[in-house]
Design an enzyme around this catalytic site. Structure first.
Site, PDB file in Angstrom:
ATOM      1  N   ASN A 109       0.801  -1.235   0.000  1.00  0.00           N
ATOM      2  CA  ASN A 109       0.000   0.000   0.000  1.00  0.00           C
ATOM      3  C   ASN A 109       0.832   1.284   0.000  1.00  0.00           C
ATOM      4  O   ASN A 109       0.362   2.327  -0.448  1.00  0.00           O
ATOM      5  CB  ASN A 109      -1.009   0.008   1.151  1.00  0.00           C
ATOM      6  CG  ASN A 109      -0.363  -0.127   2.514  1.00  0.00           C
ATOM      7  OD1 ASN A 109       0.733  -0.677   2.655  1.00  0.00           O
ATOM      8  ND2 ASN A 109      -1.034   0.361   3.541  1.00  0.00           N
ATOM      9  N   HIS A 157       9.120  -8.088  -0.860  1.00  0.00           N
ATOM     10  CA  HIS A 157       8.048  -7.123  -1.036  1.00  0.00           C
ATOM     11  C   HIS A 157       6.771  -7.847  -1.469  1.00  0.00           C
ATOM     12  O   HIS A 157       6.764  -9.048  -1.721  1.00  0.00           O
ATOM     13  CB  HIS A 157       8.456  -6.066  -2.058  1.00  0.00           C
ATOM     14  CG  HIS A 157       7.912  -4.700  -1.771  1.00  0.00           C
ATOM     15  ND1 HIS A 157       6.713  -4.494  -1.110  1.00  0.00           N
ATOM     16  CD2 HIS A 157       8.395  -3.459  -2.055  1.00  0.00           C
ATOM     17  CE1 HIS A 157       6.485  -3.198  -1.011  1.00  0.00           C
ATOM     18  NE2 HIS A 157       7.492  -2.543  -1.568  1.00  0.00           N
ATOM     19  N   SER A 195      -0.686  -7.682   7.224  1.00  0.00           N
ATOM     20  CA  SER A 195      -1.955  -8.054   7.848  1.00  0.00           C
ATOM     21  C   SER A 195      -1.741  -8.791   9.162  1.00  0.00           C
ATOM     22  O   SER A 195      -0.646  -9.297   9.448  1.00  0.00           O
ATOM     23  CB  SER A 195      -2.761  -8.940   6.898  1.00  0.00           C
ATOM     24  OG  SER A 195      -2.126 -10.207   6.750  1.00  0.00           O
ATOM     25  N   GLU A 223       4.301  -4.582  12.457  1.00  0.00           N
ATOM     26  CA  GLU A 223       3.380  -3.457  12.293  1.00  0.00           C
ATOM     27  C   GLU A 223       2.219  -3.985  11.471  1.00  0.00           C
ATOM     28  O   GLU A 223       2.339  -4.221  10.270  1.00  0.00           O
ATOM     29  CB  GLU A 223       4.079  -2.285  11.590  1.00  0.00           C
ATOM     30  CG  GLU A 223       3.326  -0.971  11.716  1.00  0.00           C
ATOM     31  CD  GLU A 223       2.237  -0.816  10.678  1.00  0.00           C
ATOM     32  OE1 GLU A 223       1.055  -1.068  11.034  1.00  0.00           O
ATOM     33  OE2 GLU A 223       2.529  -0.446   9.548  1.00  0.00           O
ATOM     34  N   LEU A 224       1.084  -4.188  12.146  1.00  0.00           N
ATOM     35  CA  LEU A 224      -0.027  -4.911  11.541  1.00  0.00           C
ATOM     36  C   LEU A 224      -1.205  -3.973  11.284  1.00  0.00           C
ATOM     37  O   LEU A 224      -1.040  -2.776  11.135  1.00  0.00           O
ATOM     38  CB  LEU A 224      -0.405  -6.100  12.425  1.00  0.00           C
ATOM     39  CG  LEU A 224       0.793  -6.984  12.840  1.00  0.00           C
ATOM     40  CD1 LEU A 224       0.333  -8.113  13.747  1.00  0.00           C
ATOM     41  CD2 LEU A 224       1.532  -7.521  11.622  1.00  0.00           C
ATOM     42  N   CYS A 260      -3.249   1.386   7.049  1.00  0.00           N
ATOM     43  CA  CYS A 260      -3.442   0.795   8.372  1.00  0.00           C
ATOM     44  C   CYS A 260      -3.883   1.833   9.394  1.00  0.00           C
ATOM     45  O   CYS A 260      -4.577   1.504  10.358  1.00  0.00           O
ATOM     46  CB  CYS A 260      -2.175   0.089   8.832  1.00  0.00           C
ATOM     47  SG  CYS A 260      -0.706   1.123   8.830  1.00  0.00           S
ATOM     48  N   GLU A 280     -11.392  -5.000  10.374  1.00  0.00           N
ATOM     49  CA  GLU A 280     -10.712  -3.897   9.712  1.00  0.00           C
ATOM     50  C   GLU A 280     -11.212  -3.823   8.270  1.00  0.00           C
ATOM     51  O   GLU A 280     -11.208  -4.830   7.560  1.00  0.00           O
ATOM     52  CB  GLU A 280      -9.198  -4.104   9.705  1.00  0.00           C
ATOM     53  CG  GLU A 280      -8.454  -3.010   8.936  1.00  0.00           C
ATOM     54  CD  GLU A 280      -6.965  -3.264   8.832  1.00  0.00           C
ATOM     55  OE1 GLU A 280      -6.211  -2.285   8.669  1.00  0.00           O
ATOM     56  OE2 GLU A 280      -6.548  -4.431   8.909  1.00  0.00           O
TER      57      GLU A 280
END
Length: 455
Positions: free
Chosen positions: A132, A156, A208, A229-230, A263, A360
């Site tokens: 993203n 990636h 995710s 980092e989710l 996020c 989410e």
């Protein structure tokens, strides 16, 4: 796993890339380890700084080229893609300019002799990064770790392979030796092999909740330090004394930046009942004005979602929410045109029995909740498995700070949507992960805090 560029605005398949073989993966990890031991970790901070400063300069000079690649691969509006390039260059500059200060040895107070705490690199760090923000996510790990002396092997996302290769070439063009930063096209099974490899000394993932759980388990099994980092389901709280112009400005930006595929996007709008109708009316009007189209066109204000799978997932989420009693105030459907476009959507009448309540939504979908007072707002904000960011809109800044301290997240912004900057720590709690990126905290994650004691 297929690494391919598919233009999300017209669904055209542009280019396909083969995965690395097991033999190639072995060679690349060996090169990263050799570069770490024999070159990169041995360079002075000034030597590493030159490479990062060069990389930042190249990004700025070729801003348009980098931005257009992001727009092609994941559908980001071109002006937002340019802003991402700027932010990524700023991060590289920040660590290049501040690493000497951030990594300075610390003299400890001891009763006799001498004790010094020094910051030493760990080795090769394996990174798994999302689509993203194809450059920004890379800059967050590259800036601190390369300045520290670590080397990086990076997997990636499969839908941004050209962006991944462009960043690898950027660092080579900036003067980094081969092996300092290595892009790899791997399957999930190969990634697990890499994490278990004894030459990998740390694991960083942005992605995710599902991916984080899998990768953290692999890292834990291998006794590797990791940062995660989710996802997030950030609350955007509008209090009874809020300036409505500020609330609407940041509510729309917080929800629609990056087409909601963020996020830290504003996802749950928690509104004091005394101002709820006014906010909803104006918010709905602003979202209804957005114009879908080619994200490279300056007139476009609504881009596509990144992939067909992302669009189909949010369509299922909206249907499940409505089946569970939610009401659609705006949108709710795919736009009838080529590309993965979804109407800006507002859902309300969502209670804790509705599946949407704890989910989410990684899309231009806003969930609306009404509360009677600030205590209810805080309780609702905290009633989430996530704890990444959040926003409080109020004219009383001290009141905003008091509420912010009671919200169980890693970040809270007052009178502004949650966002990021090189000198601000970024990360969350609960199912939003652990560890921090950016700022002085980001350079302190994959480091050996080495004590040197002289009797």
């Amino acid at each position: 796993m297929s690494y391919q560029t598919i233009n999300p605005s017209n669904e055209e398949k542009v280019k396909v890339f083969p995965e690395h073989t097991d033999e190639q993966l072995e060679e690349l990890i060996a090169r990263a380890q050799s570069t770490y031991q024999n070159d990169w970790s041995q360079r002075t901070l000034a030597g590493r700084k030159t490479v990062l400063k060069n990389a930042a300069s190249i990004m700025r000079k070729r801003r348009s080229d980098f931005a257009r690649l992001v727009t092609l691969e994941m559908g980001k509006l071109l002006r937002e893609a340019g802003e991402e390039v700027d932010l990524s260059a700023d991060i590289l500059d920040y660590y290049a300019d501040n690493a000497e200060r951030l990594l300075a040895p610390k003299q400890l107070k001891v009763t006799e002799g001498e004790a010094i705490l020094e910051n030493a690199p760990l080795g090769v760090i394996f990174c798994v990064e999302p689509w993203n923000f194809p450059y920004y996510q890379l800059a967050r790990v590259v800036g601190p770790n390369l300045m520290l002396g670590n080397t990086l092997v990076v997997k990636h996302a499969p839908n941004v392979p050209q962006s991944a290769l462009a960043f690898e070439k950027l660092l080579l063009d900036a003067g980094a030796p081969a092996g300092a930063y290595t892009n790899v096209f791997l399957s999930n099974e190969q990634a697990a092999v890499a994490i278990a490899d004894k030459r990998i000394r740390g694991v960083a993932l942005t992605g995710s909740e599902r991916a984080g759980s899998a990768v953290a388990a692999e890292a834990g099994k291998a006794l590797k330090k990791s940062t995660m980092e989710l996802g997030g389901s950030d609350a955007f709280i509008v209090l009874d004394d809020a300036d409505m112009d500020i609330a609407i400005k940041w509510g729309v930006w917080g929800k629609m930046n990056n087409t909601g595929e963020c996020c830290i996007a504003a996802k749950r709008f928690i509104l004091d009942e005394t101002i709820a109708d006014r906010f909803i009316d104006r918010f709905r009007q602003e979202l209804a004005k957005l114009v879908p189209g080619d994200p490279a066109d300056d007139k476009t204000t609504l881009g596509p979602l990144c992939t067909r799978a992302a669009l189909e997932l949010v369509e299922k989420q909206i249907k499940a929410a409505v089946d569970g009693g939610a009401k659609i105030l705006l949108g709710g459907k795919r736009i009838d045109r080529p590309g993965y476009f979804l109407e800006p959507t507002i859902l309300t009448n969502i209670d804790s029995r509705n599946p949407a309540y704890y989910q989410e939504f990684f899309a231009p979908v806003a969930l609306i909740f009404r509360v009677k007072n600030e205590d209810e707002a805080i309780k609702l904000a905290n009633d989430s498995p996530y704890g990444l960011g959040g926003t409080v809109i109020t004219k009383d800044v001290e009141r905003g700070k008091r509420i912010a301290r009671q919200i169980d997240t890693g970040m809270v912004f007052i009178n502004q949507a949650t966002w990021t900057a090189p000198d601000l720590p970024f990360g969350g709690v609960k199912n939003s992960g652990f560890g921090r990126e950016l700022s002085e905290l980001g350079i302190g994650e994959f480091v050996n805090k080495k004590l040197i004691r002289t009797a």
